[in-house]
Design an enzyme around this catalytic site. Sequence first.
Site, PDB file in Angstrom:
ATOM      1  N   GLY A   1       2.554  -5.685   5.884  1.00  0.00           N
ATOM      2  CA  GLY A   1       1.266  -5.991   5.285  1.00  0.00           C
ATOM      3  C   GLY A   1       0.164  -5.142   5.884  1.00  0.00           C
ATOM      4  O   GLY A   1       0.330  -3.942   6.099  1.00  0.00           O
TER       5      GLY A   1
ATOM      6  N   ALA B   1       0.821  -1.212   0.000  1.00  0.00           N
ATOM      7  CA  ALA B   1       0.000   0.000   0.000  1.00  0.00           C
ATOM      8  C   ALA B   1       0.855   1.261   0.000  1.00  0.00           C
ATOM      9  O   ALA B   1       0.371   2.343  -0.341  1.00  0.00           O
ATOM     10  CB  ALA B   1      -0.931   0.008   1.217  1.00  0.00           C
TER      11      ALA B   1
ATOM     12  N   LEU C   1       4.111   7.991  -8.024  1.00  0.00           N
ATOM     13  CA  LEU C   1       5.447   8.521  -8.305  1.00  0.00           C
ATOM     14  C   LEU C   1       6.229   7.487  -9.109  1.00  0.00           C
ATOM     15  O   LEU C   1       6.433   6.365  -8.641  1.00  0.00           O
ATOM     16  CB  LEU C   1       6.181   8.833  -6.999  1.00  0.00           C
ATOM     17  CG  LEU C   1       5.523   9.868  -6.067  1.00  0.00           C
ATOM     18  CD1 LEU C   1       6.284   9.955  -4.757  1.00  0.00           C
ATOM     19  CD2 LEU C   1       5.451  11.225  -6.745  1.00  0.00           C
TER      20      LEU C   1
ATOM     21  N   LEU D   1       7.034   4.128   2.041  1.00  0.00           N
ATOM     22  CA  LEU D   1       7.163   5.437   1.404  1.00  0.00           C
ATOM     23  C   LEU D   1       6.599   6.525   2.305  1.00  0.00           C
ATOM     24  O   LEU D   1       7.210   7.592   2.481  1.00  0.00           O
ATOM     25  CB  LEU D   1       6.439   5.442   0.055  1.00  0.00           C
ATOM     26  CG  LEU D   1       6.488   6.771  -0.712  1.00  0.00           C
ATOM     27  CD1 LEU D   1       7.921   7.118  -1.102  1.00  0.00           C
ATOM     28  CD2 LEU D   1       5.590   6.716  -1.958  1.00  0.00           C
TER      29      LEU D   1
ATOM     30  N   LYS E   1       3.347   1.773   2.769  1.00  0.00           N
ATOM     31  CA  LYS E   1       3.676   2.121   4.158  1.00  0.00           C
ATOM     32  C   LYS E   1       5.077   2.706   4.291  1.00  0.00           C
ATOM     33  O   LYS E   1       5.277   3.701   4.983  1.00  0.00           O
ATOM     34  CB  LYS E   1       3.552   0.886   5.058  1.00  0.00           C
ATOM     35  CG  LYS E   1       2.163   0.308   5.173  1.00  0.00           C
ATOM     36  CD  LYS E   1       2.107  -0.831   6.182  1.00  0.00           C
ATOM     37  CE  LYS E   1       3.060  -1.966   5.843  1.00  0.00           C
ATOM     38  NZ  LYS E   1       2.769  -2.593   4.545  1.00  0.00           N
TER      39      LYS E   1
ATOM     40  N   LYS F   1      11.041  -1.178  12.171  1.00  0.00           N
ATOM     41  CA  LYS F   1      10.401  -2.205  11.334  1.00  0.00           C
ATOM     42  C   LYS F   1      10.599  -3.504  12.108  1.00  0.00           C
ATOM     43  O   LYS F   1      11.569  -4.242  11.881  1.00  0.00           O
ATOM     44  CB  LYS F   1      11.083  -2.256   9.960  1.00  0.00           C
ATOM     45  CG  LYS F   1      10.473  -3.269   9.001  1.00  0.00           C
ATOM     46  CD  LYS F   1       9.189  -2.779   8.390  1.00  0.00           C
ATOM     47  CE  LYS F   1       8.678  -3.745   7.321  1.00  0.00           C
ATOM     48  NZ  LYS F   1       7.386  -3.336   6.760  1.00  0.00           N
TER      49      LYS F   1
ATOM     50  N   GLY G   1       4.407  -1.548  10.518  1.00  0.00           N
ATOM     51  CA  GLY G   1       4.034  -2.955  10.510  1.00  0.00           C
ATOM     52  C   GLY G   1       4.421  -3.631   9.203  1.00  0.00           C
ATOM     53  O   GLY G   1       5.193  -3.102   8.405  1.00  0.00           O
TER      54      GLY G   1
ATOM     55  N   PRO H   1       0.592  11.303  -4.874  1.00  0.00           N
ATOM     56  CA  PRO H   1       0.264  10.799  -6.211  1.00  0.00           C
ATOM     57  C   PRO H   1       1.173   9.632  -6.589  1.00  0.00           C
ATOM     58  O   PRO H   1       2.169   9.360  -5.909  1.00  0.00           O
ATOM     59  CB  PRO H   1       0.530  12.010  -7.114  1.00  0.00           C
ATOM     60  CG  PRO H   1       1.616  12.752  -6.406  1.00  0.00           C
ATOM     61  CD  PRO H   1       1.332  12.588  -4.930  1.00  0.00           C
TER      62      PRO H   1
END
Length: 242
Positions: free
Chosen positions: A120, A14, A212, A18, A16, A38, A118, A210
């Site tokens: 996933g 999704a 990228l 970035l 995360k 992480k 997290g 947006p």
Amino acid sequence: MPKAFFITGTDTDAGKTLVTSGLLAAARHQGLTTAGGKPVASGCERTVEGLRNADALAIQAQCRPALDYDTINPVAFEPAIAPHIAAAEANVALSVSALAAPMRALLAREADLTLIEGAGGWRVPLNERESLSDLAVALALPVIVVVGVRLGAINHARLTLEAIRHDGLPVAGWVANGIDPRMPRREENLDSLAGWLGEEGGVPCLGVVPWLATPAPERAADWLELEPLIHATPPRKTHESQ
């Protein structure tokens, strides 16, 4: 006052990392100290220094003062598979308690902004009984939801919000991350997300990143709002936890 949040996503990929690295970059640019975690990562590469994960390295690059890799990513697996399966194959006992201790040590550094990412989505298993969501609960952190903007995003975002609140944690904000450059009716979907999460859910939007072609933390930072996180009053726990 130090602020800390748990970053989750509506699904795998999704965006995360970035968003996590982008928020940390924005904080660094304001002269704030930063730390990122992480706790568990799959899909690591073998190096002379040990297993290394690209997401954890991206987070490490935005930590000021600098942090050792093992402080950021204490549990790493080579196969790019679900963490609980990777742990079983490696004969490693993966649990909330095993991950909470190093993350509490990270939080104890009291950086101006600490983000723990997290893996996933919200309900990714750690073992037969526990999920990564249980780690966020154990750490008692407000949650930031990264919504991967693609077909199905509205349903995934609403279900994620419901699950987080069911677990008794406040949702500090959400970020729309464009992961499908060809998504039809993109603006209409963003309007719907803003309605369901913002107007109906009461969760502020921290930015719309947006698609990228060359994703980078500094570029993502330009689309993210840090102020609601740094200066807002800590969100209250939801009624399920009261």
